[in-house]
Write a protein that holds these residues in place. Structure first.
Motif, PDB file in Angstrom:
ATOM      1  N   SER A  59       5.160   7.961  -0.476  1.00 29.78           N
ATOM      2  CA  SER A  59       5.616   7.319  -1.755  1.00 29.78           C
ATOM      3  C   SER A  59       4.992   8.320  -2.873  1.00 29.78           C
ATOM      4  O   SER A  59       5.418   8.059  -4.003  1.00 29.78           O
ATOM      5  CB  SER A  59       4.514   5.946  -1.779  1.00 29.78           C
ATOM      6  OG  SER A  59       4.801   5.161  -0.731  1.00 29.78           O
ATOM      7  N   VAL A  60       3.977   8.970  -2.600  1.00 31.72           N
ATOM      8  CA  VAL A  60       3.279   9.783  -3.465  1.00 31.72           C
ATOM      9  C   VAL A  60       4.184  11.074  -3.669  1.00 31.72           C
ATOM     10  O   VAL A  60       4.781  11.435  -4.851  1.00 31.72           O
ATOM     11  CB  VAL A  60       1.738  10.586  -3.010  1.00 31.72           C
ATOM     12  CG1 VAL A  60       1.281  11.458  -4.072  1.00 31.72           C
ATOM     13  CG2 VAL A  60       0.970   9.341  -2.886  1.00 31.72           C
ATOM     14  N   ARG A  92      -4.563  11.021  -4.185  1.00 33.78           N
ATOM     15  CA  ARG A  92      -4.083   9.928  -4.863  1.00 33.78           C
ATOM     16  C   ARG A  92      -4.208   8.751  -3.923  1.00 33.78           C
ATOM     17  O   ARG A  92      -3.815   7.666  -4.401  1.00 33.78           O
ATOM     18  CB  ARG A  92      -2.439  10.470  -5.157  1.00 33.78           C
ATOM     19  CG  ARG A  92      -2.095  11.382  -6.023  1.00 33.78           C
ATOM     20  CD  ARG A  92      -1.992  10.849  -7.260  1.00 33.78           C
ATOM     21  NE  ARG A  92      -1.548  11.918  -8.430  1.00 33.78           N
ATOM     22  CZ  ARG A  92      -1.594  11.623  -9.561  1.00 33.78           C
ATOM     23  NH1 ARG A  92      -1.803  10.348 -10.046  1.00 33.78           N
ATOM     24  NH2 ARG A  92      -1.278  12.649 -10.544  1.00 33.78           N
ATOM     25  N   LEU A  93      -4.261   8.957  -2.760  1.00 33.78           N
ATOM     26  CA  LEU A  93      -4.418   7.703  -1.845  1.00 33.78           C
ATOM     27  C   LEU A  93      -5.802   7.206  -1.341  1.00 33.78           C
ATOM     28  O   LEU A  93      -5.992   6.305  -0.734  1.00 33.78           O
ATOM     29  CB  LEU A  93      -3.696   7.972  -0.666  1.00 33.78           C
ATOM     30  CG  LEU A  93      -1.942   8.281  -0.560  1.00 33.78           C
ATOM     31  CD1 LEU A  93      -1.505   8.613   0.793  1.00 33.78           C
ATOM     32  CD2 LEU A  93      -1.271   7.335  -1.003  1.00 33.78           C
ATOM     33  N   LYS A 135      -6.716   3.727  -2.186  1.00 37.41           N
ATOM     34  CA  LYS A 135      -5.801   2.710  -1.578  1.00 37.41           C
ATOM     35  C   LYS A 135      -5.033   1.997  -2.559  1.00 37.41           C
ATOM     36  O   LYS A 135      -5.020   0.856  -2.484  1.00 37.41           O
ATOM     37  CB  LYS A 135      -6.670   1.940  -0.904  1.00 37.41           C
ATOM     38  CG  LYS A 135      -7.252   2.587   0.388  1.00 37.41           C
ATOM     39  CD  LYS A 135      -8.057   1.386   1.316  1.00 37.41           C
ATOM     40  CE  LYS A 135      -8.891   2.175   2.410  1.00 37.41           C
ATOM     41  NZ  LYS A 135      -8.132   3.105   3.259  1.00 37.41           N
ATOM     42  N   VAL A 190      -1.936  14.917  -2.387  1.00 37.33           N
ATOM     43  CA  VAL A 190      -1.338  13.623  -1.750  1.00 37.33           C
ATOM     44  C   VAL A 190      -2.690  12.736  -1.421  1.00 37.33           C
ATOM     45  O   VAL A 190      -2.929  11.732  -1.553  1.00 37.33           O
ATOM     46  CB  VAL A 190      -0.458  13.613  -0.862  1.00 37.33           C
ATOM     47  CG1 VAL A 190      -0.107  12.357   0.002  1.00 37.33           C
ATOM     48  CG2 VAL A 190       0.557  14.413  -1.078  1.00 37.33           C
ATOM     49  N   VAL A 219       0.606   3.883  -7.803  1.00 36.42           N
ATOM     50  CA  VAL A 219       0.892   5.534  -7.825  1.00 36.42           C
ATOM     51  C   VAL A 219       2.105   5.705  -8.715  1.00 36.42           C
ATOM     52  O   VAL A 219       1.724   6.724  -9.380  1.00 36.42           O
ATOM     53  CB  VAL A 219       1.306   5.747  -6.371  1.00 36.42           C
ATOM     54  CG1 VAL A 219       1.806   7.082  -6.191  1.00 36.42           C
ATOM     55  CG2 VAL A 219       0.162   5.677  -5.199  1.00 36.42           C
ATOM     56  N   THR A 235      -1.626   0.873  -4.628  1.00 37.97           N
ATOM     57  CA  THR A 235      -0.157   0.323  -4.241  1.00 37.97           C
ATOM     58  C   THR A 235       0.908   1.139  -4.716  1.00 37.97           C
ATOM     59  O   THR A 235       0.491   2.173  -5.487  1.00 37.97           O
ATOM     60  CB  THR A 235       0.112  -1.143  -5.122  1.00 37.97           C
ATOM     61  OG1 THR A 235       0.093  -0.945  -6.374  1.00 37.97           O
ATOM     62  CG2 THR A 235      -0.913  -2.046  -4.676  1.00 37.97           C
ATOM     63  N   ASP A 244       0.864  -1.359  -0.021  1.00 37.65           N
ATOM     64  CA  ASP A 244       0.006   0.154  -0.169  1.00 37.65           C
ATOM     65  C   ASP A 244       1.081   1.202   0.080  1.00 37.65           C
ATOM     66  O   ASP A 244       1.792   1.490   0.789  1.00 37.65           O
ATOM     67  CB  ASP A 244      -0.837   0.038   1.356  1.00 37.65           C
ATOM     68  CG  ASP A 244      -2.049  -0.944   1.236  1.00 37.65           C
ATOM     69  OD1 ASP A 244      -2.534  -1.631   0.099  1.00 37.65           O
ATOM     70  OD2 ASP A 244      -2.412  -1.401   2.266  1.00 37.65           O
ATOM     71  N   ALA A 245       0.515   2.086  -0.574  1.00 33.31           N
ATOM     72  CA  ALA A 245       1.271   3.361  -0.816  1.00 33.31           C
ATOM     73  C   ALA A 245       1.008   4.305   0.657  1.00 33.31           C
ATOM     74  O   ALA A 245      -0.024   4.084   1.149  1.00 33.31           O
ATOM     75  CB  ALA A 245       0.866   4.221  -2.173  1.00 33.31           C
ATOM     76  N   GLU A 246       2.037   4.868   0.559  1.00 29.21           N
ATOM     77  CA  GLU A 246       2.071   6.075   1.944  1.00 29.21           C
ATOM     78  C   GLU A 246       2.279   7.549   1.237  1.00 29.21           C
ATOM     79  O   GLU A 246       2.290   7.738   0.141  1.00 29.21           O
ATOM     80  CB  GLU A 246       3.306   5.685   2.888  1.00 29.21           C
ATOM     81  CG  GLU A 246       3.225   4.331   3.354  1.00 29.21           C
ATOM     82  CD  GLU A 246       4.435   3.959   4.377  1.00 29.21           C
ATOM     83  OE1 GLU A 246       5.366   5.026   4.527  1.00 29.21           O
ATOM     84  OE2 GLU A 246       4.661   3.052   4.979  1.00 29.21           O
ATOM     85  N   PRO A 247       1.852   8.332   2.002  1.00 29.12           N
ATOM     86  CA  PRO A 247       1.967   9.624   1.702  1.00 29.12           C
ATOM     87  C   PRO A 247       3.531  10.014   0.938  1.00 29.12           C
ATOM     88  O   PRO A 247       3.688  10.470  -0.010  1.00 29.12           O
ATOM     89  CB  PRO A 247       1.945  10.550   2.891  1.00 29.12           C
ATOM     90  CG  PRO A 247       0.775   9.828   3.639  1.00 29.12           C
ATOM     91  CD  PRO A 247       1.241   8.284   3.502  1.00 29.12           C
TER      92      PRO A 247
END
Length: 344
Positions: free
Chosen positions: A239-240, A261-262, A265, A258, A271, A267, A234-237
């Protein structure tokens, strides 16, 4: 041995049928302006059913080769060991050797090939060994090559419409590697910390527990599998934000961007692909490519010794950031018998 090369024009492919009959395949990943529409489906199917795989990008005459290579990287993600990155170079006037070299140098993949037509290669790539050479309606070229593309109308099991085909003359295609194990625990720690910094976007080192879980929970994994494991998370802030810097040259406009983008949910891979394939990224890459930060290098391997000094060196090589002494000390206590794979 005859293998196919496919793109969105072949539509849906029965990968089990193809892979049972043919051991190799080449897939278009990117056409120089956008990813191939069937790239994800084709890549996933081929990796499950076909032993040897090559992925190519068509490079139009007016496209910057460095910008194109970055778009190719964003589309494919890290290649698995043994997979081949291929530049399709058959447009442009004059000497094209510099454009070819710029593309290859930007990627720096383990195995890199060039594709071109016979007449174009002789006229515009003098002295270059073109690994995949196209020549229709004639005998096989005497120029050195590994694959000879001889037709665009061959039929294969699992592929509904005729497609390009190439002859490989070896006894067997070298299969893409699936595992190469060593006991280099410090290499794995290096790679994990690199992934947290370059993919997850952490601005501070991960916790000891997070790193230890990756080290002890992935026995038998290659380096590429570890990277793909991070990309599937899962992407985190962060990651963006990291993807914006990588593909747009700066931070997102606001925290709201951000959060948007999340919202679904996604990956980390999703992203990065979404941002890399956006019109803004294409424009930025084309107009500011000379200012782009080079992609992070593959973590440097070091001689394996499960002690604090070696791990510290590995960490400093992978990411230029201070690592708390307590983290280094904790990591050094992980069992040296843990199976680690470098695979790159």
């Amino acid at each position: 041995m005859v293998i196919a090369d496919v793109s969105e024009f072949q539509q849906t492919i029965d990968w089990a049928a193809y892979g049972a009959a043919v051991p190799g395949l080449i897939i278009r990943a990117h056409n120089g302006a956008r990813p191939d529409k069937f790239w994800i489906a084709n890549c996933d199917g081929a990796r499950k059913h076909v032993a040897w795989r090559g992925f190519y990008q068509y490079l139009p005459a007016g496209v910057d080769p460095v910008a194109a290579a970055r778009m190719f990287q964003a589309t494919t993600g890290p290649l698995l060991p043994g997979e081949v990155a291929i530049l399709d170079l058959e447009e442009g006037s004059g000497d094209q050797r510099a454009r070819r070299q710029a593309w290859l140098d930007t990627l720096q993949d383990e195995i890199e090939w060039t594709y071109s037509g016979l007449a174009f290669a002789r006229a515009h790539l003098p002295g270059i060994r073109v690994e995949w050479l196209a020549a229709y309606g004639q005998g096989e070229p005497v120029d050195a090559h590994d694959l000879w593309q001889f037709t665009n109308a061959r039929t294969f099991p699992g592929i509904a419409s005729p497609c390009d085909a190439s002859i490989f003359h070896g006894a067997t295609l070298p299969a893409a590697a699936t595992s190469t194990t060593t006991d280099q625990e410090d290499d794995m720690i290096t790679l994990i910390l690199w992934c947290y910094a370059q993919l997850v976007g952490r601005t501070a080192p991960p916790s000891t527990a997070e790193v230890e879980n990756w080290v002890t929970g992935t026995p038998g994994w290659t380096a590429a599998q570890v990277v793909n494991g991070f990309l599937a998370a899962d992407a985190e802030p962060g990651s963006v934000v990291k993807a914006y810097y990588d593909y747009l040259g700066g931070a997102p406009e606001s925290d709201a961007v951000v959060a948007e983008r999340l919202a679904s949910k996604p990956t980390i891979r999703q992203v990065r692909l979404a941002i890399a394939q956006s019109p803004e990224a294409t424009t930025w890459a084309t107009t500011h490519v000379t200012n782009r930060t080079p992609p992070p290098a593959t973590p440097t391997q070091v001689t394996a010794t499960a002690d604090t000094a070696a791990i510290t060196t590995a960490i400093q090589t992978a990411i230029a950031a201070a690592v708390p002494a307590e983290l280094v000390a904790a990591l050094s206590s992980i069992r040296a018998t843990t199976t680690i794979t470098t695979g790159a």
